[in-house]
Design a protein around this motif. Structure first.
Motif, short mmCIF file in Angstrom:
data_model
loop_
_atom_site.label_atom_id
_atom_site.label_comp_id
_atom_site.label_asym_id
_atom_site.label_seq_id
_atom_site.Cartn_x
_atom_site.Cartn_y
_atom_site.Cartn_z
N LEU A 218 23.12 4.88 0.91
CA LEU A 218 23.04 6.10 1.72
C LEU A 218 24.19 7.05 1.37
CD1 LEU A 218 22.08 4.62 5.21
CD2 LEU A 218 20.66 6.06 3.75
N LEU A 219 25.39 6.51 1.23
CA LEU A 219 26.55 7.34 0.89
C LEU A 219 26.34 8.04 -0.46
CD1 LEU A 219 29.64 5.23 1.97
CD2 LEU A 219 29.03 7.51 2.78
N SER A 220 25.77 7.31 -1.40
CA SER A 220 25.54 7.90 -2.71
C SER A 220 24.59 9.08 -2.62
CB SER A 220 24.96 6.83 -3.66
OG SER A 220 24.89 7.34 -4.98
N ARG A 221 23.52 8.94 -1.83
CA ARG A 221 22.57 10.05 -1.66
C ARG A 221 23.23 11.24 -0.96
NH1 ARG A 221 18.54 5.90 -0.74
NH2 ARG A 221 18.67 6.14 1.51
N ILE A 222 24.07 10.95 0.05
CA ILE A 222 24.76 12.02 0.78
C ILE A 222 25.70 12.77 -0.16
CG2 ILE A 222 26.50 12.49 2.55
CD1 ILE A 222 25.18 10.19 4.17
N TYR A 223 26.46 12.03 -0.97
CA TYR A 223 27.38 12.67 -1.91
C TYR A 223 26.62 13.54 -2.90
CZ TYR A 223 31.63 10.18 -0.52
OH TYR A 223 32.73 9.73 0.15
N VAL B 1 28.80 16.45 -4.62
CA VAL B 1 30.00 15.74 -5.06
C VAL B 1 29.67 14.82 -6.23
CG1 VAL B 1 31.81 14.12 -4.36
CG2 VAL B 1 31.02 15.89 -2.77
N LEU B 2 28.49 14.21 -6.19
CA LEU B 2 28.03 13.36 -7.27
C LEU B 2 26.82 14.00 -7.94
CD1 LEU B 2 28.32 9.79 -5.71
CD2 LEU B 2 29.82 10.82 -7.42
N GLU B 3 26.76 13.89 -9.26
CA GLU B 3 25.69 14.56 -10.00
C GLU B 3 24.35 13.87 -9.84
OE1 GLU B 3 24.60 15.79 -14.62
OE2 GLU B 3 26.51 14.84 -14.14
#
Length: 198
Positions: free
Chosen positions: A74-79, A84-86
């Motif tokens: 979930l954090l990866s999708r939010i970033y 913040v993340l490509e």
């Protein structure tokens, strides 16, 4: 208009109503799109200004089954949504993915997995297994050193999350002096109670 039938008048009114509704919808979408962009920009800039503190890297502690991996995804999708993340993907690894069997094999394995995670999250499950207790010559120490170097070299391109049991992760964090400064956040995951499982 003169000479216009009732049916024609109703059809024109319906077309005008649809056109007005479309314009309102477009304005609403533009407004909320602008709000979302400003929000992502503000949060993204705030996160990026803290990049030198490596504040995005985290330690997840808790028993298996407490949703550590789920929260990492979930954090990866939010970033990614925040810009913040490509890519926003998650690469899940454990000791077997990072530590080689012979001299000189660990660093390339660890670097390859890190590069696979660029633009997303590298989730290291049971990270404490990288540094077994009372094993100073274990190849896992090389994996940790490689991770730390690549985190420094690609500090804005990848978020690293290390996870495991609380006590073992404390030992892991003490195994290398560079870990504490790069993982300033520790999140504890509790087991679900009966009410939460119903």
């Amino acid at each position: 208009a003169v000479g216009m039938s009732e049916g024609q008048r109703c059809e024109i009114e319906r077309r005008i109503a649809r056109r007005l509704a479309r314009l309102r919808a477009e304005r609403v979408l533009r407004y909320y799109g602008d709000v979302a962009r400003r929000f992502r920009q503000a949060i993204g800039e705030r996160l990026m200004t803290r990049a030198h503190e490596r504040a995005r890297h985290m330690v997840f502690v808790g028993k298996p089954g407490t949703a550590k991996t789920t929260i990492a995804r979930l954090l990866s999708r939010i970033y990614k949504q925040l810009g913040v993340l490509e890519k926003g993907h998650v690469v899940e690894v454990d000791r077997s993915d990072l530590v080689g069997a012979g001299v000189g094999s660990t660093a390339p394995m660890t670097a390859a997995k890190f590069r696979e995670a660029l633009g997303g999250v590298l989730f290291v499950d049971e990270a404490y297994a990288l540094v077994p207790p009372n094993s100073p010559g274990d190849f896992g120490h090389e994996a940790v050193a490689t991770l730390l170097k690549m985190m420094e070299d690609h500090r804005d391109d990848c978020v690293v999350i290390v996870a495991g049991y609380h006590r073992e992760m404390q030992r892991f964090m003490e195994s290398n002096t560079g870990l504490a400064s790069r993982f300033p956040k520790m999140l504890a995951f509790s087991e679900y109670n009966d009410d939460q499982l119903v």
